[in-house]
Design a protein around this motif. Sequence first.
Motif, PDB file in Angstrom:
ATOM      1  N   TYR A   1       0.832  -1.214   0.000  1.00  0.00           N
ATOM      2  CA  TYR A   1       0.000   0.000   0.000  1.00  0.00           C
ATOM      3  C   TYR A   1       0.860   1.254   0.000  1.00  0.00           C
ATOM      4  O   TYR A   1       0.586   2.223  -0.711  1.00  0.00           O
TER       5      TYR A   1
ATOM      6  N   GLU B   1      -6.701  -5.148  -0.358  1.00  0.00           N
ATOM      7  CA  GLU B   1      -7.857  -5.760   0.294  1.00  0.00           C
ATOM      8  C   GLU B   1      -7.895  -5.340   1.759  1.00  0.00           C
ATOM      9  O   GLU B   1      -6.862  -5.269   2.428  1.00  0.00           O
ATOM     10  N   TYR B   2      -9.097  -5.088   2.241  1.00  0.00           N
ATOM     11  CA  TYR B   2      -9.301  -4.551   3.583  1.00  0.00           C
ATOM     12  C   TYR B   2      -8.652  -5.425   4.653  1.00  0.00           C
ATOM     13  O   TYR B   2      -7.924  -4.932   5.520  1.00  0.00           O
TER      14      TYR B   2
ATOM     15  N   ARG C   1      -5.406   0.963   7.375  1.00  0.00           N
ATOM     16  CA  ARG C   1      -6.809   1.179   7.010  1.00  0.00           C
ATOM     17  C   ARG C   1      -7.224   2.617   7.316  1.00  0.00           C
ATOM     18  O   ARG C   1      -7.910   3.258   6.516  1.00  0.00           O
TER      19      ARG C   1
ATOM     20  N   VAL D   1      -5.873   4.818   4.666  1.00  0.00           N
ATOM     21  CA  VAL D   1      -6.624   4.672   3.424  1.00  0.00           C
ATOM     22  C   VAL D   1      -7.877   5.536   3.446  1.00  0.00           C
ATOM     23  O   VAL D   1      -8.202   6.234   2.478  1.00  0.00           O
ATOM     24  N   MET D   2      -8.612   5.516   4.561  1.00  0.00           N
ATOM     25  CA  MET D   2      -9.885   6.231   4.651  1.00  0.00           C
ATOM     26  C   MET D   2      -9.706   7.744   4.641  1.00  0.00           C
ATOM     27  O   MET D   2     -10.658   8.481   4.388  1.00  0.00           O
TER      28      MET D   2
ATOM     29  N   THR E   1     -11.986   4.264  -1.211  1.00  0.00           N
ATOM     30  CA  THR E   1     -12.098   4.893   0.097  1.00  0.00           C
ATOM     31  C   THR E   1     -13.461   4.623   0.712  1.00  0.00           C
ATOM     32  O   THR E   1     -13.583   4.277   1.891  1.00  0.00           O
TER      33      THR E   1
ATOM     34  N   GLU F   1     -15.472   2.160   0.048  1.00  0.00           N
ATOM     35  CA  GLU F   1     -15.563   0.740   0.372  1.00  0.00           C
ATOM     36  C   GLU F   1     -14.893   0.438   1.692  1.00  0.00           C
ATOM     37  O   GLU F   1     -15.430  -0.310   2.527  1.00  0.00           O
ATOM     38  N   PHE F   2     -13.709   1.040   1.928  1.00  0.00           N
ATOM     39  CA  PHE F   2     -13.003   0.797   3.176  1.00  0.00           C
ATOM     40  C   PHE F   2     -13.762   1.381   4.367  1.00  0.00           C
ATOM     41  O   PHE F   2     -13.793   0.788   5.450  1.00  0.00           O
TER      42      PHE F   2
ATOM     43  N   GLU G   1     -15.190  -0.687   7.477  1.00  0.00           N
ATOM     44  CA  GLU G   1     -14.848  -0.326   8.853  1.00  0.00           C
ATOM     45  C   GLU G   1     -16.100  -0.185   9.709  1.00  0.00           C
ATOM     46  O   GLU G   1     -16.153  -0.655  10.849  1.00  0.00           O
TER      47      GLU G   1
ATOM     48  N   CYS H   1     -20.928  -5.499   0.316  1.00  0.00           N
ATOM     49  CA  CYS H   1     -19.668  -5.337   1.052  1.00  0.00           C
ATOM     50  C   CYS H   1     -19.567  -6.339   2.190  1.00  0.00           C
ATOM     51  O   CYS H   1     -18.497  -6.874   2.500  1.00  0.00           O
TER      52      CYS H   1
END
Length: 553
Positions: A423, A449-450, A458, A461-462, A472, A474-475, A479, A540
């Motif tokens: 990442y 992948e999460y 994570r 990423v958000m 973003t 999706e993550f 969460e 999801c």
Amino acid sequence: MMKGFQFAGLDKATIGCKTLDCESPFGAKPNRRVLLPSNVPILAHSLEHTQRNWIAWSNSPSDLIIQIGDSSFHLHKLAIASRSEYLNRLVFQRGSNREKAGDSLIIQIKNLPGGKKAFELIVKFCYGRKIDITAANIVPLYCAAHFLEMSEDLEEGNLISKAEAFLTFQLLSSWKDTFRILKSSESISPWAKDLHIVKRCSEAINSLESVHKSKCIYVDNWWFKDVSCLRIDHFIEVIQSIRKRGTKPELVGSCIEHWTRKWFSQVTSGLDKETPMPITLQLHRISTEGLINILPSEENSVTCNFLLHLLKAGVMLKINPELLCVLERRVALMLEKCRVPDLLVKNQGYKDSLYDVSVVLRVLRFYVCGMSSNSSAKPHSVGRLVDGYLTQVARDENLTMESFKSLVEALPQKARHCDDNLYRAIDMYLKAHPNLAEENRTDVCRVLEYHRLSHEARQHVMQNDRLPLKLTTEFVLFEQVNMATSMTSKGSNYRRTNTQTVIRVNKDMEKRQITNAQEINMMRKDVEMIKSQLLEVHSCKMKLQNQLKRCIR
């Protein structure tokens, strides 16, 4: 001292080992000798040299003209034919390369080793004149003497035996002169090889290196500079001789690398600036194949970085595919012990990426192919290496998305414990390429992948606005769902509905401020949005469950 030899300019220190140092262990000054023949049938009062003609003046007129290239030598049959079996046959037998000019016989000699310069020395020798022999002219003279068949069968103390004596003396006494002899043999290499001069020089270098090693303390690579001046075929001969003596494989490998970096820089850096002639390409191709064949096979005898440079040259020059396979296999076996700098192979073109990632990609694919059948493989070591390499090359704005994506996908998922380093490399690539379209950014990030990222990754990423909005979102959804599931399983009073979660996510992501005047219209739109996002939340959930199952397996 041998009959017919005279030495000039040599004192006792010069004949022996005057000094021992790394650049010139056996004396820097070239040895010289003055050679005189023993019995001379005709003495020349003088040898007159014009721009293209040599004339031997004697009591009798010249009766032989020998043409070599654009030069003519006006000589006497007896003086020349009595020393050369080859010329003896041409003088007294009819042939296609002879004609008459008045009372003189004209003979043309083609392909004489050393050409007219060597023949000038031979003429002097035949007429009893002094010949100044050095390491620079001994090989052409020696080969020309063999061409003209100037052996002891015709005359005792003939040129072949005298040249042989000087050559042997030089090879046994002087390191520098041995290299001068090798260099002088390049222009007449076929003759020098047939007469074993190149082989003898290689063996002499081997012996002299051993002598030098026993007499003084020195760094291992003191001889690299001299050996690197040799052309490829002579270099290979020297290396083979040195290897037979049992020189350390890593020292031999370093010498090969030193020679290659000196002579092949234009090949390993690319052939895009100028297109070489086909003969040059062919020479480079043969040279590359020759170098691969003499590489020591022992582990760690050559560096991974050098092998990658050699592989790059081999790909560009389209060498034998089997040899390319040899290089790929060898680098693949070294990957688990490599460092990131080992994989960095630079390009030189302004429009190219900074590093050539294609050679690394070839090796990675080779490694993956053999990984399944190798029970001792350590894919996680290679995974860390590749992620570090990706982080290094990702900064390059000229690295194409296709190349970067191919590197990312080269290793299977099981080669990484987690995707945090991956990442980081992807984020760095997006930062260096801010103009990538949303579709391309999504394509680059598809591998993330999460469940394979740490909590810290994570969270990053958000909050990362360089990532595609879809990823973003999706993550964030993952969460929230993960948090809701966790809190519910612990008996919490937390009862937020999926609808509330989606509304909150939507509001957080868009960061909109809803005013009283806009509230009704915005809520109407949100209702429509919720209907579609409810389906996405359910999707999801299923995706997260599948990923968790794969992770557990």
